[in-house]
Scaffold this active site. Structure first.
Site, PDB file in Angstrom:
ATOM      1  N   GLU A 256       7.513 -10.029   0.116  1.00  0.00           N
ATOM      2  CA  GLU A 256       6.550  -9.936  -0.984  1.00  0.00           C
ATOM      3  C   GLU A 256       7.212 -10.396  -2.284  1.00  0.00           C
ATOM      4  OE1 GLU A 256       4.419  -6.233  -1.789  1.00  0.00           O
ATOM      5  OE2 GLU A 256       3.007  -6.635  -0.202  1.00  0.00           O
TER       6      GLU A 256
ATOM      7  N   LYS B 244      -7.471 -10.007   0.597  1.00  0.00           N
ATOM      8  CA  LYS B 244      -8.177  -8.729   0.403  1.00  0.00           C
ATOM      9  C   LYS B 244      -9.599  -8.991  -0.073  1.00  0.00           C
ATOM     10  CE  LYS B 244      -4.327  -5.827  -1.230  1.00  0.00           C
ATOM     11  NZ  LYS B 244      -3.784  -5.171  -2.397  1.00  0.00           N
TER      12      LYS B 244
ATOM     13  N   HIS C 142      18.607  -7.380  23.748  1.00  0.00           N
ATOM     14  CA  HIS C 142      17.874  -7.638  24.992  1.00  0.00           C
ATOM     15  C   HIS C 142      16.497  -8.207  24.695  1.00  0.00           C
ATOM     16  CE1 HIS C 142      20.973  -5.542  27.307  1.00  0.00           C
ATOM     17  NE2 HIS C 142      21.086  -4.801  26.216  1.00  0.00           N
TER      18      HIS C 142
ATOM     19  N   LYS D  76      -0.606   3.560  -5.317  1.00  0.00           N
ATOM     20  CA  LYS D  76      -0.339   3.306  -6.731  1.00  0.00           C
ATOM     21  C   LYS D  76      -1.635   2.907  -7.442  1.00  0.00           C
ATOM     22  CE  LYS D  76       1.850   0.186  -9.873  1.00  0.00           C
ATOM     23  NZ  LYS D  76       2.492  -1.100 -10.076  1.00  0.00           N
TER      24      LYS D  76
ATOM     25  N   GLU E 290      -7.607   0.363   2.772  1.00  0.00           N
ATOM     26  CA  GLU E 290      -7.104   1.099   3.936  1.00  0.00           C
ATOM     27  C   GLU E 290      -6.909   2.576   3.597  1.00  0.00           C
ATOM     28  OE1 GLU E 290      -5.887  -1.764   2.839  1.00  0.00           O
ATOM     29  OE2 GLU E 290      -5.087  -3.010   4.471  1.00  0.00           O
TER      30      GLU E 290
ATOM     31  N   GLY F 270       4.916  -1.515  -6.241  1.00  0.00           N
ATOM     32  CA  GLY F 270       4.598  -0.798  -5.000  1.00  0.00           C
ATOM     33  C   GLY F 270       5.775  -0.744  -4.041  1.00  0.00           C
ATOM     34  N   ARG F 271       6.457  -1.880  -3.842  1.00  0.00           N
ATOM     35  CA  ARG F 271       7.542  -1.909  -2.858  1.00  0.00           C
ATOM     36  C   ARG F 271       8.823  -1.252  -3.365  1.00  0.00           C
ATOM     37  NH1 ARG F 271       5.672  -6.702  -4.316  1.00  0.00           N
ATOM     38  NH2 ARG F 271       6.925  -8.238  -5.431  1.00  0.00           N
TER      39      ARG F 271
HETATM   40  O1  F6P Z   1       0.297  -5.303   0.259  1.00  0.00           O
HETATM   41  C1  F6P Z   1       0.002  -5.429  -1.076  1.00  0.00           C
HETATM   42  C2  F6P Z   1       0.243  -4.170  -1.807  1.00  0.00           C
HETATM   43  O2  F6P Z   1      -0.274  -4.378  -3.050  1.00  0.00           O
HETATM   44  C3  F6P Z   1       1.724  -3.771  -1.857  1.00  0.00           C
HETATM   45  O3  F6P Z   1       2.427  -4.429  -2.839  1.00  0.00           O
HETATM   46  C4  F6P Z   1       1.619  -2.309  -2.038  1.00  0.00           C
HETATM   47  O4  F6P Z   1       2.824  -1.683  -1.722  1.00  0.00           O
HETATM   48  C5  F6P Z   1       0.506  -1.972  -1.085  1.00  0.00           C
HETATM   49  O5  F6P Z   1      -0.403  -3.047  -1.219  1.00  0.00           O
HETATM   50  C6  F6P Z   1      -0.189  -0.669  -1.323  1.00  0.00           C
HETATM   51  O6  F6P Z   1      -0.707  -0.592  -2.603  1.00  0.00           O
HETATM   52  P1  F6P Z   1      -1.165   0.773  -3.251  1.00  0.00           P
HETATM   53  O7  F6P Z   1       0.018   1.664  -3.336  1.00  0.00           O
HETATM   54  O8  F6P Z   1      -1.705   0.409  -4.591  1.00  0.00           O
HETATM   55  O9  F6P Z   1      -2.228   1.367  -2.362  1.00  0.00           O
END
Ligand code: F6P
Length: 524
Positions: free
Chosen positions: A331, A490, A362, A186, A192, A245-246
């Site tokens: 979150e 971060k 288990h 987003k 990452e 995002g979530r």
């Molecule tokens: O983990 C934090 C976060 O901001 C989440 O809320 C989000 O889903 C994820 O990182 C990935 O963010 P993006 O879609 O901006 O890469």
């Protein structure tokens, strides 16, 4: 931030008489009642019979919602008003699945469907590597796992973590010429995702793909950044600032899902979630599943003192439901200040954990049954299986019901003793062993039954949890749509990365002694 968005925060929660009345009515034992409490919503059955219940609690719950201006907040949520006050934006994920969405959403949906139709008709890309993390990952993993568990004509791999093994494993053995990279972010700033994306482009280039960007699709709310990164307009699907995002599974983040298991799956999920939205908006208090589930959760957290919630999907296909819900719940509700930034003087969102049954039995069910703490459990099961081995499914259903019954009913010392004596143990040994075999019982649970796992029922199930979380956020007075707690780490990681690479001096400045030691040691 230039302005402080005015809020309509009711008085501090803990001081309200409605809160005291609710917590006091909720501080009761859970007994195995004669009367069932099952709420049906959008084809999903929520059995709350294993929760604290009484007419007083129900009345107090209703009064609590009124005191917390719940209807006002629900209206704001569903009409796309700015409800995420710290980020000054709406949280309008319900619009993404609306049957008649706003023009921009409808246009993007159509664009995506056309893209998929074309790719499918050309039998293009046998492999997809989906790169994204958190909300740009879990929903896709969940749906691909749920509907593609028995095989798909396109192979889907995922790379989320910055750990190089993740992208190495995701790319291993694939033909780069026949692999689509879907980069979902987003913000288009997530370290990452960008780093893994660069590795995937390099991998294509090194394998002789002349224009690696031809095998790339980006999903983002920041097309400007994606273009600066190398993507072309035609390769970008949009989402919007007002999609958290979530909650972004409902947006073009579903591209990989649609390519893997079909656009009809995505459409079905939208329909199920929209039906749950409608239910949430209009069902009366007693029959409103998200509201009732939310209030039961608040009783468990604040009246009974449970600090965690266990999710037990008795369905192998829903393995990724646990991490998906962990992000959604933790979150959203892992906050301890209210909308005005003042301390919330009550416990808020529980830690969420779990594993599909029967593996979970288990692994940690011993703790659920007999530990001093225990945790409420959400059992989730499908009445009808997708496979053709009725014997397996009967056993799965039996296990699910049995575990729940054991948590609810428990086993007394007398019952345990009787059992031990019946197994032939001498009196003294039976009395000793019986003490170890007692189950306290009275441990809360929900049973959520889907008639079968379809895109529609899964969509409804996810929306049920989204709205439950929202109701809890309103009651606790917190903003369930921001995630500032994730940001700080971060920033620190960025600084430490620079120190490790030598771009910044490793002089320990700003670090605690242990971090400074390891920075020096790892940085060589
Ligand atoms: O983990 C934090 C976060 O901001 C989440 O809320 C989000 O889903 C994820 O990182 C990935 O963010 P993006 O879609 O901006 O890469």
């Amino acid at each position: 931030m230039s302005t402080i968005v005015p809020t309509t925060v009711p008085p501090a929660l803990a001081q309200t008489p409605e809160w005291s009345a609710f917590v006091s009515a909720g501080s009761a034992s859970i007994v195995s009642p004669d009367e069932l409490c099952i709420v049906e919503a959008a084809g999903v059955f929520l059995d709350l019979t294993g929760q604290v219940a009484s007419p007083q609690l129900s009345q107090a719950g209703q009064a609590l919602l009124t005191a917390r201006n719940f209807t006002l907040y629900r209206d704001k949520l569903l009409s796309g008003q700015s409800i995420n006050n710290t980020e000054e934006r709406a949280a309008w994920h319900t619009m993404l699945r609306a049957p008649a969405p706003v023009e921009a959403v409808a246009a993007e949906r159509q664009r995506m469907n056309e893209f998929i139709r074309k790719a499918d008709s050309e039998r293009r890309w046998r492999n997809i590597v989906h790169i994204g993390i958190g909300g740009s990952d879990w929903g896709v993993r969940l749906t691909v796992g749920a509907f593609g568990y028995a095989g798909m004509w396109r192979q889907v791999r995922f790379a989320a973590s910055i750990d190089g093994h993740a992208i190495e494993g995701a790319l291993a053995g694939l033909n780069p010429h026949d692999t689509l990279i879907v980069l979902a972010s987003k913000s288009f700033t997530t370290a990452e995702t960008l780093q893994n994306g660069r590795r995937a482009i390099e991998w294509q280039r090194n394998a002789g793909v002349e224009d690696p960007y031809e095998n790339l699709m980006v999903v983002t709310a920041r097309p400007d950044l994606a273009k600066a990164w190398g993507a072309r307009d035609s390769q970008i699907f949009r989402l919007w600032d007002w999609v958290g995002g979530r909650f972004s599974l409902w947006s073009s983040v579903g591209l990989t899902t649609a390519l893997a298991v079909g656009s009809d799956v995505v459409a079905g999920m939208h329909a199920g979630a929209a039906a749950m939205d409608m239910h949430f908006a209009s069902a009366p208090f007693e029959k409103n599943a998200p509201i009732q589930m939310a209030l039961a959760g608040i009783v468990n957290r604040n009246a009974l003192g449970y600090a965690s919630l266990n999710i037990a999907p008795y369905d192998f296909r829903l393995a990724n439901l646990v991490p998906y819900l962990q992000q959604l719940e933790m979150e959203s509700l892992g906050k301890s200040v209210d909308l005005d930034g003042d301390a919330v003087h009550v416990a808020t969102g529980p830690a969420v954990w779990g594993m599909p049954g029967t593996d979970a039995q288990h692994t940690f069910f011993q703790w659920l049954h007999q530990s001093s703490d225990g945790a409420p459990v959400d059992f989730i099961v499908c009445q009808e299986a997708g496979h053709h081995w009725p014997e397996h499914h009967r056993s799965l259903l039996a296990n699910c019901l049995a575990q729940r019954e054991a948590l609810l009913q428990g086993k007394s010392y007398e019952e345990a003793l009787k059992e031990c004596l019946a197994s032939g143990l001498p009196q003294e040994k039976a009395e000793w062993l019986a003490k170890h075999r007692v189950h306290p019982g009275g441990r809360p649970s929900n049973l959520i039954v889907l008639p079968k796992l379809t895109p529609y029922t899964l969509g409804a199930l996810l929306a049920l949890y989204e709205h439950k979380v929202f109701v809890q956020g309103v009651v606790w007075g917190i903003n369930p749509f921001d995630q500032w707690g994730v940001e700080y780490g971060k920033v620190l990681a960025q600084g430490i990365t620079e120190e490790l690479s030598g771009a910044k001096p490793q002089d320990g400045a700003g670090h605690d002694a242990s971090t400074a030691y390891w920075v020096k040691r790892f940085g060589g």
